[in-house]
Design a protein around this motif. Structure first.
Motif, PDB file in Angstrom:
ATOM      1  N   LYS A 237       0.581 -24.982  -6.728  1.00  0.00           N
ATOM      2  CA  LYS A 237       0.223 -23.713  -6.062  1.00  0.00           C
ATOM      3  C   LYS A 237       0.936 -23.544  -4.709  1.00  0.00           C
ATOM      4  CE  LYS A 237      -2.665 -22.048  -9.163  1.00  0.00           C
ATOM      5  NZ  LYS A 237      -2.047 -22.684 -10.320  1.00  0.00           N
ATOM      6  N   LYS A 238       2.188 -23.925  -4.688  1.00  0.00           N
ATOM      7  CA  LYS A 238       2.996 -23.744  -3.468  1.00  0.00           C
ATOM      8  C   LYS A 238       4.106 -22.754  -3.788  1.00  0.00           C
ATOM      9  CE  LYS A 238       1.340 -27.137  -0.931  1.00  0.00           C
ATOM     10  NZ  LYS A 238       0.562 -26.901   0.253  1.00  0.00           N
ATOM     11  N   PRO A 239       4.551 -21.994  -2.783  1.00  0.00           N
ATOM     12  CA  PRO A 239       5.715 -21.123  -3.017  1.00  0.00           C
ATOM     13  C   PRO A 239       6.890 -21.948  -3.533  1.00  0.00           C
ATOM     14  CG  PRO A 239       4.830 -20.808  -0.806  1.00  0.00           C
ATOM     15  CD  PRO A 239       4.074 -21.941  -1.411  1.00  0.00           C
ATOM     16  N   ILE A 240       7.660 -21.339  -4.411  1.00  0.00           N
ATOM     17  CA  ILE A 240       8.791 -22.054  -5.018  1.00  0.00           C
ATOM     18  C   ILE A 240      10.100 -21.336  -4.661  1.00  0.00           C
ATOM     19  CG2 ILE A 240       9.840 -22.785  -7.221  1.00  0.00           C
ATOM     20  CD1 ILE A 240       6.953 -22.599  -8.431  1.00  0.00           C
ATOM     21  N   TYR A 241      11.080 -22.114  -4.282  1.00  0.00           N
ATOM     22  CA  TYR A 241      12.442 -21.584  -4.120  1.00  0.00           C
ATOM     23  C   TYR A 241      13.315 -22.309  -5.128  1.00  0.00           C
ATOM     24  CZ  TYR A 241      10.629 -19.758   0.209  1.00  0.00           C
ATOM     25  OH  TYR A 241       9.878 -19.077   1.126  1.00  0.00           O
ATOM     26  N   ILE A 242      14.087 -21.570  -5.893  1.00  0.00           N
ATOM     27  CA  ILE A 242      15.034 -22.230  -6.801  1.00  0.00           C
ATOM     28  C   ILE A 242      16.236 -22.577  -5.935  1.00  0.00           C
ATOM     29  CG2 ILE A 242      16.450 -21.975  -8.887  1.00  0.00           C
ATOM     30  CD1 ILE A 242      14.199 -20.008  -9.834  1.00  0.00           C
ATOM     31  N   THR A 243      16.315 -23.845  -5.552  1.00  0.00           N
ATOM     32  CA  THR A 243      17.313 -24.249  -4.560  1.00  0.00           C
ATOM     33  C   THR A 243      18.657 -24.601  -5.197  1.00  0.00           C
ATOM     34  OG1 THR A 243      16.008 -26.291  -4.585  1.00  0.00           O
ATOM     35  CG2 THR A 243      15.876 -24.956  -2.613  1.00  0.00           C
ATOM     36  N   GLU A 244      18.673 -24.776  -6.523  1.00  0.00           N
ATOM     37  CA  GLU A 244      19.940 -24.960  -7.251  1.00  0.00           C
ATOM     38  C   GLU A 244      19.763 -24.558  -8.700  1.00  0.00           C
ATOM     39  OE1 GLU A 244      21.932 -28.788  -7.189  1.00  0.00           O
ATOM     40  OE2 GLU A 244      21.364 -29.091  -5.096  1.00  0.00           O
ATOM     41  N   ASN A 245      20.795 -23.908  -9.214  1.00  0.00           N
ATOM     42  CA  ASN A 245      20.875 -23.592 -10.636  1.00  0.00           C
ATOM     43  C   ASN A 245      22.314 -23.108 -10.831  1.00  0.00           C
ATOM     44  OD1 ASN A 245      20.131 -20.781 -12.667  1.00  0.00           O
ATOM     45  ND2 ASN A 245      19.906 -22.871 -13.348  1.00  0.00           N
ATOM     46  N   GLY A 246      23.061 -23.794 -11.690  1.00  0.00           N
ATOM     47  CA  GLY A 246      24.463 -23.383 -11.800  1.00  0.00           C
ATOM     48  C   GLY A 246      25.146 -24.014 -12.987  1.00  0.00           C
ATOM     49  N   VAL A 247      26.403 -23.621 -13.192  1.00  0.00           N
ATOM     50  CA  VAL A 247      27.126 -24.043 -14.379  1.00  0.00           C
ATOM     51  C   VAL A 247      28.584 -24.372 -14.038  1.00  0.00           C
ATOM     52  CG1 VAL A 247      27.700 -21.638 -15.040  1.00  0.00           C
ATOM     53  CG2 VAL A 247      27.543 -23.383 -16.812  1.00  0.00           C
ATOM     54  N   ALA A 248      29.083 -25.455 -14.636  1.00  0.00           N
ATOM     55  CA  ALA A 248      30.502 -25.793 -14.485  1.00  0.00           C
ATOM     56  C   ALA A 248      31.260 -24.989 -15.533  1.00  0.00           C
ATOM     57  CB  ALA A 248      30.711 -27.287 -14.713  1.00  0.00           C
ATOM     58  N   ASP A 249      32.096 -24.077 -15.083  1.00  0.00           N
ATOM     59  CA  ASP A 249      32.721 -23.137 -16.010  1.00  0.00           C
ATOM     60  C   ASP A 249      34.028 -22.644 -15.386  1.00  0.00           C
ATOM     61  OD1 ASP A 249      33.243 -21.117 -17.826  1.00  0.00           O
ATOM     62  OD2 ASP A 249      31.695 -19.771 -17.060  1.00  0.00           O
ATOM     63  N   GLU A 250      35.075 -23.426 -15.618  1.00  0.00           N
ATOM     64  CA  GLU A 250      36.346 -23.137 -14.955  1.00  0.00           C
ATOM     65  C   GLU A 250      36.868 -21.746 -15.309  1.00  0.00           C
ATOM     66  OE1 GLU A 250      39.489 -25.934 -15.687  1.00  0.00           O
ATOM     67  OE2 GLU A 250      40.650 -25.086 -14.031  1.00  0.00           O
ATOM     68  N   GLU A 251      36.715 -21.360 -16.567  1.00  0.00           N
ATOM     69  CA  GLU A 251      37.276 -20.065 -16.983  1.00  0.00           C
ATOM     70  C   GLU A 251      36.339 -18.897 -16.718  1.00  0.00           C
ATOM     71  OE1 GLU A 251      38.714 -20.387 -21.006  1.00  0.00           O
ATOM     72  OE2 GLU A 251      39.602 -22.320 -20.528  1.00  0.00           O
ATOM     73  N   ASP A 252      35.192 -19.184 -16.165  1.00  0.00           N
ATOM     74  CA  ASP A 252      34.234 -18.123 -15.821  1.00  0.00           C
ATOM     75  C   ASP A 252      33.799 -17.345 -17.074  1.00  0.00           C
ATOM     76  OD1 ASP A 252      32.725 -17.170 -13.680  1.00  0.00           O
ATOM     77  OD2 ASP A 252      34.014 -15.437 -13.355  1.00  0.00           O
TER      78      ASP A 252
END
Ligand code: FCB
Length: 414
Positions: A317-332
């Motif tokens: 029951k604490k506020p949440i920040y998504i501090t990381e989320n990402g993808v390795a994707d050279e060609e985008d």
């Protein structure tokens, strides 16, 4: 009206360049063996797109990295132009305290300028104090296995909090992903100091929890308005079918990986920083994910898992920040869809009452991905490591649109 924070994350060692810490020494020592070592790692085969880089020993030395140390203003201009209103970064302890008990005022000034540069651009700073690299003297005294290590860290944190008191920094992250660091460094022995011991792993985990508590109290005593938490890597463990063994494994994995550390620091965190990357479908053993859609690193892309992980940590029951989320994707190729779908999963959780207050994509820039070197490309912004030129990827513009759409919503939420 609550403000929702949108931005991206970086960490000092991965982007700054010119560091001198336990990792830089380790990289120089091991670089020649790394292409060979990589071949024996379980992850090597799942990265066909980046094989060529993984075979080159230069890949494994962080060296000048993105020279963000000198380019931070330019990089923050980019973040601002991409619609961000917050930024997560880390302070490099080895710069601040290069010798035991001796603080480097010039480096303290450097990060003051970094923080001011963010504030001047309307980017809320989220300051990480420890993102895996330590000063050489600290390593030489035994690192986190030294009983006094939490006290050493506390002294560094006190110094910073006092030095930056006037800047009114609200968000502090004491430790990044304690279990990932301890797991690779003290259990698997793949990262410095290359130890393989269950006993030491658990010792380090307990010590990091204690370290967080001391740092939490130090920051709050100097800056009572601060909000302090950690960045926690949680995995969506899913039991396949109704098999009780799978359910049992899921329970164990949740307990040990997802919640044990957070339980230890329960009363002493104002928010939870969530780093979400992994899904693990358990079918007699771990990691049996079917129909995988994967990144350049072979990591499964599973946005729905973010929803489940958010539901899981809402128990605090604490506020949440998504501090990381990402993808390795050279060609985008995947990044735009990746962000869009993860934001959707986050919104689903929010619509059910879960208090998520920010989303930070990993990473603003391509950077040095630890033992995998420069090969994986996580950036919204591409880096040319020869010229240090920055080039905005088209997914970064798509992320900007997502941010702009959400800021137009009446309640300015996500
Ligand atoms: C996380 C780390 C971060 C980066 C991403 C890809 O586990 O916190 O530094 O390496 O993974």
């Amino acid at each position: 009206m609550k403000k929702f924070f949108w931005g991206a994350s970086t960490s000092a060692h991965q982007v700054e360049g010119g560091n001198k810490n336990d990792w830089t020494e380790w990289e120089e020592k091991t670089a020649h063996e790394m292409p060979e070592r990589a071949k024996h790692r379980q992850w090597f085969k799942s990265m066909p797109n980046i094989y060529t880089f993984l075979k080159n020993h230069h890949n494994y030395v962080s060296g000048g990295a993105c020279d963000h140390y000198h380019h931070y203003e330019e990089d923050f201009n980019l973040a601002k132009s991409l619609g961000h209103n917050a930024h997560r970064f880390s302070i490099e302890w080895s710069r601040i305290e290069p010798r035991k008990g001796e603080f480097n005022e010039q480096e303290i000034e450097h990060y003051r300028n970094v923080i001011k540069a963010l504030q001047e651009r309307g980017l809320e700073p989220f300051v990480t104090l420890y993102h895996w690299t330590v000063p050489l003297w600290f390593r030489d005294e035994g690192g986190w296995l030294n009983r006094r290590s939490p006290k050493y860290f506390e002294r560094y944190v006190q110094k910073l909090t006092e030095s930056y008191k006037d800047l009114g920094i609200k968000f502090w992250i004491t430790i990044n992903e304690p279990e990932v660091y301890a797991g690779h460094s003290y259990l698997k022995g793949e990262w410095p100091p290359e130890i393989r011991s269950y006993r030491k792993y658990f010792k380090v985990m307990r010590r990091l929890a204690h370290t967080h508590v001391l740092a939490y109290r130090a920051i709050k005593s100097i800056n009572p308005n601060a909000e302090v938490g950690i960045a926690k890597n949680n995995i969506y463990f899913e039991a396949h079918g109704i098999n009780p063994w799978n359910k049992f494994l899921k329970w164990c994995a949740d307990y040990f990986w997802n919640y044990q550390f957070l339980n230890r620091i329960k009363g002493e965190q104002d928010f939870i920083g969530l780093n979400y990357y992994f899904h693990n479908r358990i079918n007699w053993s771990f990691g049996k994910n079917e129909n995988k859609k994967v990144s350049d690193m072979g990591w499964e892309i599973y946005p729905e898992g973010l929803y489940h992980v958010l539901c899981g940590i809402w128990r605090y029951k604490k506020p949440i920040y998504i501090t990381e989320n990402g993808v390795a994707d050279e060609e985008d190729k995947f990044r735009e869809e990746f962000i869009r779908e993860h934001v959707m999963a986050m919104r689903r959780a929010m619509s059910e009452g879960i208090d998520v207050r920010g989303y930070f994509y990993w990473s603003l820039l391509d950077n040095f991905e630890w033992d995998k070197g420069f090969a994986p490309r996580f950036g919204l912004v591409e880096i040319d490591y020869v010229t240090q030129d920055r080039r905005v990827r088209s997914s970064a513009e798509a992320y900007k649109n997502i941010i702009e759409e959400s800021l137009r919503l009446p309640e300015n939420s996500a």
